[in-house]
Scaffold this motif. Structure first.
Motif, PDB file in Angstrom:
ATOM      1  N   SER A   4     -49.942 -37.773  67.607  1.00  0.00           N
ATOM      2  CA  SER A   4     -51.268 -38.166  67.134  1.00  0.00           C
ATOM      3  C   SER A   4     -51.187 -38.779  65.741  1.00  0.00           C
ATOM      4  N   SER A   5     -50.272 -38.286  64.895  1.00  0.00           N
ATOM      5  CA  SER A   5     -50.087 -38.870  63.561  1.00  0.00           C
ATOM      6  C   SER A   5     -49.545 -40.289  63.683  1.00  0.00           C
ATOM      7  N   ALA A   6     -48.561 -40.481  64.556  1.00  0.00           N
ATOM      8  CA  ALA A   6     -47.988 -41.808  64.759  1.00  0.00           C
ATOM      9  C   ALA A   6     -49.040 -42.763  65.315  1.00  0.00           C
ATOM     10  N   SER A   7     -49.866 -42.267  66.210  1.00  0.00           N
ATOM     11  CA  SER A   7     -50.920 -43.090  66.791  1.00  0.00           C
ATOM     12  C   SER A   7     -51.941 -43.475  65.723  1.00  0.00           C
ATOM     13  N   TYR A   8     -52.292 -42.527  64.859  1.00  0.00           N
ATOM     14  CA  TYR A   8     -53.247 -42.789  63.786  1.00  0.00           C
ATOM     15  C   TYR A   8     -52.694 -43.844  62.824  1.00  0.00           C
ATOM     16  N   ILE A   9     -51.423 -43.695  62.456  1.00  0.00           N
ATOM     17  CA  ILE A   9     -50.790 -44.661  61.554  1.00  0.00           C
ATOM     18  C   ILE A   9     -50.736 -46.032  62.219  1.00  0.00           C
ATOM     19  N   HIS A  10     -50.433 -46.056  63.504  1.00  0.00           N
ATOM     20  CA  HIS A  10     -50.418 -47.327  64.246  1.00  0.00           C
ATOM     21  C   HIS A  10     -51.805 -47.979  64.220  1.00  0.00           C
ATOM     22  N   THR A  11     -52.845 -47.171  64.381  1.00  0.00           N
ATOM     23  CA  THR A  11     -54.217 -47.679  64.333  1.00  0.00           C
ATOM     24  C   THR A  11     -54.527 -48.263  62.964  1.00  0.00           C
ATOM     25  N   VAL A  12     -54.150 -47.528  61.904  1.00  0.00           N
ATOM     26  CA  VAL A  12     -54.377 -48.019  60.543  1.00  0.00           C
ATOM     27  C   VAL A  12     -53.610 -49.323  60.333  1.00  0.00           C
ATOM     28  N   HIS A  13     -52.376 -49.367  60.803  1.00  0.00           N
ATOM     29  CA  HIS A  13     -51.550 -50.572  60.714  1.00  0.00           C
ATOM     30  C   HIS A  13     -52.274 -51.748  61.372  1.00  0.00           C
ATOM     31  N   HIS A  14     -52.759 -51.526  62.569  1.00  0.00           N
ATOM     32  CA  HIS A  14     -53.478 -52.574  63.301  1.00  0.00           C
ATOM     33  C   HIS A  14     -54.712 -53.036  62.527  1.00  0.00           C
ATOM     34  N   MET A  24     -58.158 -60.455  53.323  1.00  0.00           N
ATOM     35  CA  MET A  24     -58.502 -59.407  52.363  1.00  0.00           C
ATOM     36  C   MET A  24     -57.267 -58.977  51.584  1.00  0.00           C
ATOM     37  N   ASN A  25     -57.487 -58.545  50.342  1.00  0.00           N
ATOM     38  CA  ASN A  25     -56.401 -57.924  49.591  1.00  0.00           C
ATOM     39  C   ASN A  25     -56.407 -56.421  49.884  1.00  0.00           C
ATOM     40  N   LYS A  26     -55.483 -55.713  49.293  1.00  0.00           N
ATOM     41  CA  LYS A  26     -55.354 -54.282  49.592  1.00  0.00           C
ATOM     42  C   LYS A  26     -56.632 -53.521  49.253  1.00  0.00           C
ATOM     43  N   GLU A  27     -57.215 -53.798  48.095  1.00  0.00           N
ATOM     44  CA  GLU A  27     -58.418 -53.073  47.679  1.00  0.00           C
ATOM     45  C   GLU A  27     -59.596 -53.356  48.611  1.00  0.00           C
ATOM     46  N   GLU A  28     -59.752 -54.611  49.003  1.00  0.00           N
ATOM     47  CA  GLU A  28     -60.823 -54.965  49.931  1.00  0.00           C
ATOM     48  C   GLU A  28     -60.611 -54.296  51.279  1.00  0.00           C
ATOM     49  N   CYS A  29     -59.373 -54.248  51.718  1.00  0.00           N
ATOM     50  CA  CYS A  29     -59.027 -53.596  52.979  1.00  0.00           C
ATOM     51  C   CYS A  29     -59.305 -52.095  52.907  1.00  0.00           C
ATOM     52  N   MET A  30     -58.921 -51.476  51.800  1.00  0.00           N
ATOM     53  CA  MET A  30     -59.166 -50.039  51.630  1.00  0.00           C
ATOM     54  C   MET A  30     -60.660 -49.743  51.718  1.00  0.00           C
ATOM     55  N   GLU A  31     -61.452 -50.556  51.060  1.00  0.00           N
ATOM     56  CA  GLU A  31     -62.903 -50.358  51.073  1.00  0.00           C
ATOM     57  C   GLU A  31     -63.473 -50.578  52.467  1.00  0.00           C
ATOM     58  N   ALA A  32     -63.045 -51.644  53.125  1.00  0.00           N
ATOM     59  CA  ALA A  32     -63.548 -51.950  54.469  1.00  0.00           C
ATOM     60  C   ALA A  32     -63.211 -50.847  55.456  1.00  0.00           C
ATOM     61  N   LEU A  33     -61.967 -50.378  55.433  1.00  0.00           N
ATOM     62  CA  LEU A  33     -61.573 -49.335  56.384  1.00  0.00           C
ATOM     63  C   LEU A  33     -62.241 -48.004  56.072  1.00  0.00           C
ATOM     64  N   SER A  34     -62.479 -47.765  54.805  1.00  0.00           N
ATOM     65  CA  SER A  34     -63.191 -46.550  54.424  1.00  0.00           C
ATOM     66  C   SER A  34     -64.616 -46.569  54.959  1.00  0.00           C
ATOM     67  N   LYS A  35     -65.296 -47.692  54.754  1.00  0.00           N
ATOM     68  CA  LYS A  35     -66.693 -47.813  55.176  1.00  0.00           C
ATOM     69  C   LYS A  35     -66.859 -47.968  56.678  1.00  0.00           C
ATOM     70  N   ARG A  36     -65.998 -48.785  57.293  1.00  0.00           N
ATOM     71  CA  ARG A  36     -66.189 -49.148  58.707  1.00  0.00           C
ATOM     72  C   ARG A  36     -65.461 -48.230  59.696  1.00  0.00           C
ATOM     73  N   ALA A  37     -64.332 -47.667  59.251  1.00  0.00           N
ATOM     74  CA  ALA A  37     -63.529 -46.876  60.192  1.00  0.00           C
ATOM     75  C   ALA A  37     -63.308 -45.444  59.713  1.00  0.00           C
ATOM     76  N   ASN A  38     -63.938 -45.092  58.588  1.00  0.00           N
ATOM     77  CA  ASN A  38     -63.833 -43.745  58.038  1.00  0.00           C
ATOM     78  C   ASN A  38     -62.377 -43.333  57.784  1.00  0.00           C
ATOM     79  N   ILE A  39     -61.602 -44.285  57.293  1.00  0.00           N
ATOM     80  CA  ILE A  39     -60.201 -44.018  56.958  1.00  0.00           C
ATOM     81  C   ILE A  39     -60.109 -43.881  55.443  1.00  0.00           C
TER      82      ILE A  39
END
Length: 97
Positions: A4-14, A24-39
């Motif tokens: 499940s950890s590997a799958s989660y990391i794969h999802t984040v990678h995707h 997007m740059n790293k900061e924009e990506c971090m914000e987007a995934l936090s807001k949209r995917a709760n990562i």
């Protein structure tokens, strides 16, 4: 837990790859995934950092390309503003004559 950890990391990678497609740059990506995917941003940052290590040349080129696009976009934005102001001045001059 390992699968499940590997799958989660794969999802984040995707999802990071999707952010890269949207330039997007790293900061924009971090914000987007936090807001949209709760990562959590720390997870995104960690996976991004590992991707940078594994794909150093790609990320160097990606950063250069982003910087160039931003520079070109800024130049185009300034040119559009100049044109708008110029057109506005011409229209005001015609209206007053």
């Amino acid at each position: 837990m390992g699968d499940s950890s590997a799958s989660y990391i794969h999802t984040v990678h995707h999802l990071i790859e999707e952010c890269i497609i949207f330039n997007m740059n790293k900061e924009e990506c971090m914000e987007a995934l936090s807001k949209r995917a709760n990562i959590k941003p720390v997870i995104t940052a960690t996976v991004w950092k590992e991707l940078e290590k594994e794909n150093k040349e790609f990320f160097e080129a990606y950063s250069r390309n982003r910087a160039e696009r931003q520079r070109v976009t800024e130049i185009e934005r300034k040119e559009r503003i100049r044109n708008m102001l110029s057109n506005s001045t011409i229209e005001n001059t015609k209206a007053n004559n």
